[in-house]
Design a protein around this motif. Structure first.
Motif, mmCIF file in Angstrom:
data_model
loop_
_atom_site.group_PDB
_atom_site.id
_atom_site.type_symbol
_atom_site.label_atom_id
_atom_site.label_comp_id
_atom_site.label_asym_id
_atom_site.label_seq_id
_atom_site.Cartn_x
_atom_site.Cartn_y
_atom_site.Cartn_z
ATOM 1 N N ASP A 141 0.815 -1.036 -0.093
ATOM 2 C CA ASP A 141 0.001 -0.016 0.044
ATOM 3 C C ASP A 141 0.785 1.308 0.048
ATOM 4 O O ASP A 141 0.403 2.382 0.012
ATOM 5 C CB ASP A 141 -0.888 0.167 1.137
ATOM 6 C CG ASP A 141 -0.451 0.257 2.487
ATOM 7 O OD1 ASP A 141 0.917 -0.535 2.803
ATOM 8 O OD2 ASP A 141 -0.583 0.426 3.325
ATOM 9 N N LEU A 142 2.144 0.895 0.223
ATOM 10 C CA LEU A 142 3.202 2.291 0.228
ATOM 11 C C LEU A 142 3.806 2.579 -1.143
ATOM 12 O O LEU A 142 4.428 3.513 -1.440
ATOM 13 C CB LEU A 142 4.089 2.117 1.242
ATOM 14 C CG LEU A 142 3.458 2.272 2.740
ATOM 15 C CD1 LEU A 142 4.693 1.818 3.816
ATOM 16 C CD2 LEU A 142 2.921 3.566 2.975
ATOM 17 N N HIS A 143 3.700 1.516 -1.965
ATOM 18 C CA HIS A 143 4.443 1.667 -3.288
ATOM 19 C C HIS A 143 4.077 2.883 -4.327
ATOM 20 O O HIS A 143 4.875 3.638 -4.706
ATOM 21 C CB HIS A 143 4.333 0.312 -4.026
ATOM 22 C CG HIS A 143 5.077 -0.798 -3.639
ATOM 23 N ND1 HIS A 143 4.920 -2.144 -4.184
ATOM 24 C CD2 HIS A 143 5.606 -1.003 -2.578
ATOM 25 C CE1 HIS A 143 5.268 -2.991 -3.233
ATOM 26 N NE2 HIS A 143 5.939 -2.297 -2.187
ATOM 27 N N THR A 144 2.651 2.929 -4.250
ATOM 28 C CA THR A 144 2.354 4.169 -5.213
ATOM 29 C C THR A 144 2.597 5.400 -4.444
ATOM 30 O O THR A 144 3.272 6.383 -5.160
ATOM 31 C CB THR A 144 0.822 4.110 -5.408
ATOM 32 O OG1 THR A 144 0.485 3.115 -6.393
ATOM 33 C CG2 THR A 144 0.336 5.342 -6.287
ATOM 34 N N PRO A 145 2.256 5.798 -3.291
ATOM 35 C CA PRO A 145 2.539 7.063 -2.797
ATOM 36 C C PRO A 145 3.978 7.463 -2.733
ATOM 37 O O PRO A 145 4.226 8.527 -2.844
ATOM 38 C CB PRO A 145 2.107 6.855 -1.363
ATOM 39 C CG PRO A 145 0.946 5.754 -1.288
ATOM 40 C CD PRO A 145 1.461 4.778 -2.439
ATOM 41 N N MET A 146 4.840 6.412 -2.652
ATOM 42 C CA MET A 146 6.418 6.584 -2.534
ATOM 43 C C MET A 146 6.746 6.915 -3.867
ATOM 44 O O MET A 146 7.803 7.649 -4.239
ATOM 45 C CB MET A 146 7.131 5.342 -1.740
ATOM 46 C CG MET A 146 6.941 5.387 -0.311
ATOM 47 S SD MET A 146 7.608 4.007 0.270
ATOM 48 C CE MET A 146 7.259 4.163 2.319
ATOM 49 N N ALA A 147 6.214 6.084 -5.052
ATOM 50 C CA ALA A 147 6.836 6.521 -6.135
ATOM 51 C C ALA A 147 6.337 7.759 -6.599
ATOM 52 O O ALA A 147 7.240 8.500 -7.356
ATOM 53 C CB ALA A 147 6.349 5.391 -6.926
#
Length: 473
Positions: A141-147
């Motif tokens: 769930d953190l992949h998109t926000p971080m990218a």
């Protein structure tokens, strides 16, 4: 970006005759009230085509890592072996993990990296460090926000799989990558497996004829690991299994066969149907563990995703793919990897890997001849070093080396943002189909029509292969 949601829905309804026939992404927007999905509709023109995009050369790639639990330390180790890389920063929510990763750099004879930790340490790292690439190894769930945050701050982004878990996130990644002209690569390491690369090159050379069907899977017994207190941080993967029912992890099996079918580069995924069995093991395991350990009480009495999910995908050119997901049943590991055409077929699992051009599988010596002739230049160039460094038999290192070599030489990446989001979109789309009694779901065209002109993945090393491999110890 301003857009009138009410007018869009009104127009779409008039055109289609019924809301049920809207594309999947519009249905999700209608049901959730999520305006971002409407702002990123395929009907709007593509801002910039990131497929085949060559970013400016970077002589020394400065990297910051986020997530040093399960996958992160291995990535740091692999990158420490690649010349032209400077590991500038290490970040994990738990400070001790970042500190521990310094030992990898010390062993490799490299300078210490700056450490970041805490809930928002990754934001400080991305905003304050002079980085070229942010390498993300965190929960899904953190992949998109971080990218997205990395690209917004002028950095290329590379993320573990899946790179998105909702259609909204898929469109966010596309819009941000196109607007910032920063690469956004999903780190699908299975595309760099030795047999997968062999079959891709064979398919490209026409040995299987017209590819008409392919199969992939992620069949991996993770039941014990999902319930292991020391496994996934904060039990995040178990929680995912309790809140989603579909193909939660499609990309390992899908990525390699999608490349064989030139998805997003001559063909596209058009629609899918998905079906899951009931859960026959996870709820039972949760209840049994809760009876002995109060820690698991929060996981007891809940519904879990079905043991086996089967998703069928139809392409615009009439090809089909079957992608399966089962991470609880006691079965041998398999990604299937079947590529079937008008002249032949290849299949990796069950072992041993096989190829046929008729009713019978070819003999071992014939398979060796195919390896000798059709192994791509990338594997021949760095494959032996990759086996020594490791990472799923070497495919992790091949992936990392290729990424760095492309960045250093200003070459397009093998996997662009459209690949990452298309392959990842099977997660939410399969979930929607399962919830609707296997109703057909449209797969959004994240390229907005550019798939018709986009060129297939380049299997040569033209313009690259200038990056060395460091010897350690």
């Amino acid at each position: 970006m301003n857009y009138n949601r009410r007018n869009f829905l009104k127009s779409a309804t008039l055109l289609s005759g019924a809301m049920a026939t809207l594309p999947a992404v519009a249905r999700e927007a209608h049901e959730t009230g999520n305006d971002w999905l409407l702002n990123a509709q395929p009907g709007l023109p593509q801002r910039f085509n990131m497929s085949g995009y060559a970013a400016p050369k970077i002589d020394k790639v400065r990297i910051g890592f986020i997530g040093l639990g399960q996958r992160g330390p291995g990535a740091v180790n692999r990158m420490s072996r690649i010349e032209g890389v400077e590991i500038k920063a290490l970040c994990d929510k738990i400070p001790e993990r970042a500190t521990k990763a310094q030992g990898i750099l010390e062993k490799a004879g490299l300078p210490k990296a700056k450490e970041y930790s805490g809930e928002d340490g990754w934001k400080d790292m991305v905003a304050n460090e002079d980085l070229d690439l942010v390498y993300i190894c965190t929960p899904w769930d953190l992949h998109t926000p971080m990218a997205v945050y990395a690209m917004e701050h002028g950095k290329h982004a590379a993320s573990e799989v899946p790179i998105a878990i909702t259609l909204d996130e898929c469109w966010q990644l596309v819009e941000t990558s196109e607007r910032t002209k920063k690469h956004c690569m999903m780190l699908e390491n299975c595309c760099y497996d030795f047999f997968e690369m062999l079959t891709l090159n064979m398919a490209r050379n026409g040995l299987f004829g017209e590819i008409l069907h392919a199969e992939g899977a992620y069949i991996h017994d993770l039941l014990d690991l999902n319930f292991n207190k020391d496994g996934y941080a904060d039990m995040w993967r178990l929680r995912m299994n309790a809140t989603h029912n579909g193909n939660l992890y499609p990309t390992h099996g899908l990525g390699p066969v999608a490349q064989c079918l030139n998805i997003n580069r001559g063909d596209k995924m058009d629609y899918l149907v998905s079906m899951s069995t009931n859960d026959f093991m996870m709820a039972e395991t949760a209840d049994a563990k809760a009876a002995d350990d109060s820690f698991f009480e929060r996981f007891a009495g809940r519904s879990y995703r079905g043991n086996m999910n089967t998703t069928l995908i139809h392409t615009a050119k009439g090809k089909t793919m079957m992608i399966q997901h089962d991470v609880t049943s006691p079965r041998p590991y398999s990604r299937i990897h079947l590529v079937s055409g008008t002249k032949g077929v290849a299949r990796k699992w069950p072992s041993p890997e096989r190829i046929a051009f008729g009713h019978n599988w070819i003999k071992d010596e014939e398979l060796k001849e195919l390896y000798d002739k059709y192994t791509p230049a990338l594997i021949k160039h760095v494959g032996e070093a990759a086996k020594q460094v490791g990472g799923h038999g070497g495919m992790d290192f091949i992936m990392d080396w290729r990424l760095i070599d492309c960045l250093r030489n200003g070459l397009p990446l093998d996997q662009d943002v459209y690949d990452g989001v298309a392959w990842s979109s099977i997660f939410p789309l399969s979930e929607q189909s399962v919830a609707r009694r296997s109703r057909s779901m449209d797969v959004p065209d994240f390229t907005r029509g550019a798939w018709k002109q986009n060129k297939p993945v380049n299997l040569t090393l033209d313009g690259g292969a200038t990056t060395g491999v460091r010897k350690v110890g």
